[in-house]
Design an enzyme around this catalytic site. Structure first.
Site, PDB file in Angstrom:
ATOM      1  N   HIS A 103     -77.084  55.841-116.057  1.00  0.00           N
ATOM      2  CA  HIS A 103     -76.328  54.694-116.564  1.00  0.00           C
ATOM      3  C   HIS A 103     -75.557  55.118-117.823  1.00  0.00           C
ATOM      4  CE1 HIS A 103     -75.385  50.863-118.424  1.00  0.00           C
ATOM      5  NE2 HIS A 103     -75.493  50.348-117.222  1.00  0.00           N
ATOM      6  N   GLU A 175     -69.516  52.116-112.291  1.00  0.00           N
ATOM      7  CA  GLU A 175     -69.609  51.205-113.430  1.00  0.00           C
ATOM      8  C   GLU A 175     -68.729  51.727-114.557  1.00  0.00           C
ATOM      9  OE1 GLU A 175     -73.496  48.878-113.111  1.00  0.00           O
ATOM     10  OE2 GLU A 175     -73.892  50.645-114.325  1.00  0.00           O
ATOM     11  N   GLY A 181     -71.457  45.244-120.234  1.00  0.00           N
ATOM     12  CA  GLY A 181     -72.140  44.631-121.365  1.00  0.00           C
ATOM     13  C   GLY A 181     -71.272  43.693-122.187  1.00  0.00           C
ATOM     14  N   SER A 221     -69.992  43.608-115.891  1.00  0.00           N
ATOM     15  CA  SER A 221     -69.585  42.212-116.116  1.00  0.00           C
ATOM     16  C   SER A 221     -69.394  41.421-114.820  1.00  0.00           C
ATOM     17  CB  SER A 221     -68.317  42.139-116.975  1.00  0.00           C
ATOM     18  OG  SER A 221     -68.576  42.641-118.267  1.00  0.00           O
TER      19      SER A 221
HETATM   20  P1  PGA Z   1     -73.488  43.793-117.235  1.00  0.00           P
HETATM   21  O1  PGA Z   1     -74.260  45.184-117.011  1.00  0.00           O
HETATM   22  O2  PGA Z   1     -73.461  43.114-115.878  1.00  0.00           O
HETATM   23  O3  PGA Z   1     -74.296  43.058-118.232  1.00  0.00           O
HETATM   24  O4  PGA Z   1     -72.104  44.141-117.705  1.00  0.00           O
HETATM   25  C1  PGA Z   1     -73.973  45.951-115.884  1.00  0.00           C
HETATM   26  C2  PGA Z   1     -74.690  47.268-115.918  1.00  0.00           C
HETATM   27  O5  PGA Z   1     -74.849  47.845-116.993  1.00  0.00           O
HETATM   28  O6  PGA Z   1     -75.116  47.747-114.872  1.00  0.00           O
END
Ligand code: PGA
Length: 267
Positions: A103, A175, A181, A221
């Site tokens: 990640h 991602e 985030g 998001s």
């Molecule tokens: P988020 O996180 O949906 O809060 O943006 C996604 C992720 O980090 O996999």
């Protein structure tokens, strides 16, 4: 001649809880999910990635359901003097069947590199588990026009040395760093479609037909407002969600939404 029934497309919906929740909150979430999951159509594959300390509890509470439980990380070594780390066999023993690897928060803050992602992906496969390999470019790469090279390189290094017979257990999550985030903005449907088709081409180039079948998830998001549009893009086989799925209600509403969106799509 009777028409063949529509083939339903398997669609993945996963959530990482990141570093949130107490044991009591984890138990409540798992129980709420267990109580409601039978109403989610089977073509939506569900998984939840709690923090290490809650994997065992959540796996037990979801044991009689089809929700898979996983870990957010694991070390590549099978055991040894690695203070603070947790091995693949340890997470497997706790009940994890999926392990998230690479990640961008781990790459940015905890020294995860393409090389460690490769070592961990191999270790997860050796342990008989499914790696969920996360890739995604920082915003500058998009400005330079190098995002696709950046992401393809991440995918290639992550999968270096992984034989064709293991690829069916690998999942990839795209991602983009800028989409994740608080303060992140979701990628647009066309950005997702474009990068997913580039990743798909790289997988097919390397693994042929088996590369077609690797589930490609989008994360960053994802929420109630954009999930349906993102889920319906070509080469999007799932969504990987943080904040919007941190309550069981949020996760279940997304599951119902994508179940309707992807229903009956021909394979
Ligand atoms: P988020 O996180 O949906 O809060 O943006 C996604 C992720 O980090 O996999």
């Amino acid at each position: 001649m009777s028409a063949s029934p529509p083939v339903e497309r398997t669609f993945w919906l996963g959530t990482s809880w990141k570093m949130t929740k107490s044991i009591a909150e984890a138990a409540k979430y798992a129980d709420e999910l267990a109580a409601a999951v039978d109403d989610i159509p089977n073509h939506v594959e569900l998984f939840v990635l709690p923090p290490f300390t809650m994997i065992s509890l959540v796996a037990q509470r979801l044991a009689h359901t089809r929700v898979r439980v996983g870990a957010q990380n694991a070390h590549w070594a099978s055991s040894g003097a690695y203070t603070g780390e947790v091995s693949t066999s340890m997470v497997a023993e706790a009940g994890a069947t999926i392990v998230e690897i690479g990640h961008s928060e781990r790459r940015a803050a905890f020294g995860e590199t393409d090389t460690t992602v490769n070592l961990k992906t191999k270790a997860v496969l050796s342990a008989g588990l499914r790696p969920l390999v996360c890739v995604g470019e920082p915003w500058e790469e998009r400005e330079f026009g190098t995002a696709s090279e950046y992401v393809v390189r991440q995918v290639k290094v992550a999968l270096a040395g992984i034989p064709a017979h293991d690829i069916s257990r690998v999942m990839v999550a795209y991602e983009p760093v800028w989409a994740i985030g608080d303060g992140g903005r979701p990628a647009t449907a066309s950005q997702v479609r474009e990068m997913h088709s580039i990743i798909r081409a790289a997988l097919v180039d390397r693994y042929g037909e088996a590369g077609e079948a690797v589930p490609l998830l989008y994360g960053g998001s994802v929420n109630q407002d954009n999930a349906a549009e993102l889920a319906s893009q070509e080469h999007v086989d799932g969504l990987f969600v943080g904040r919007a799925a941190w309550t069981a209600d949020g996760y279940l509403s997304l599951a119902r939404l994508v179940a309707t969106t992807v229903q009956g799509v021909s394979a």
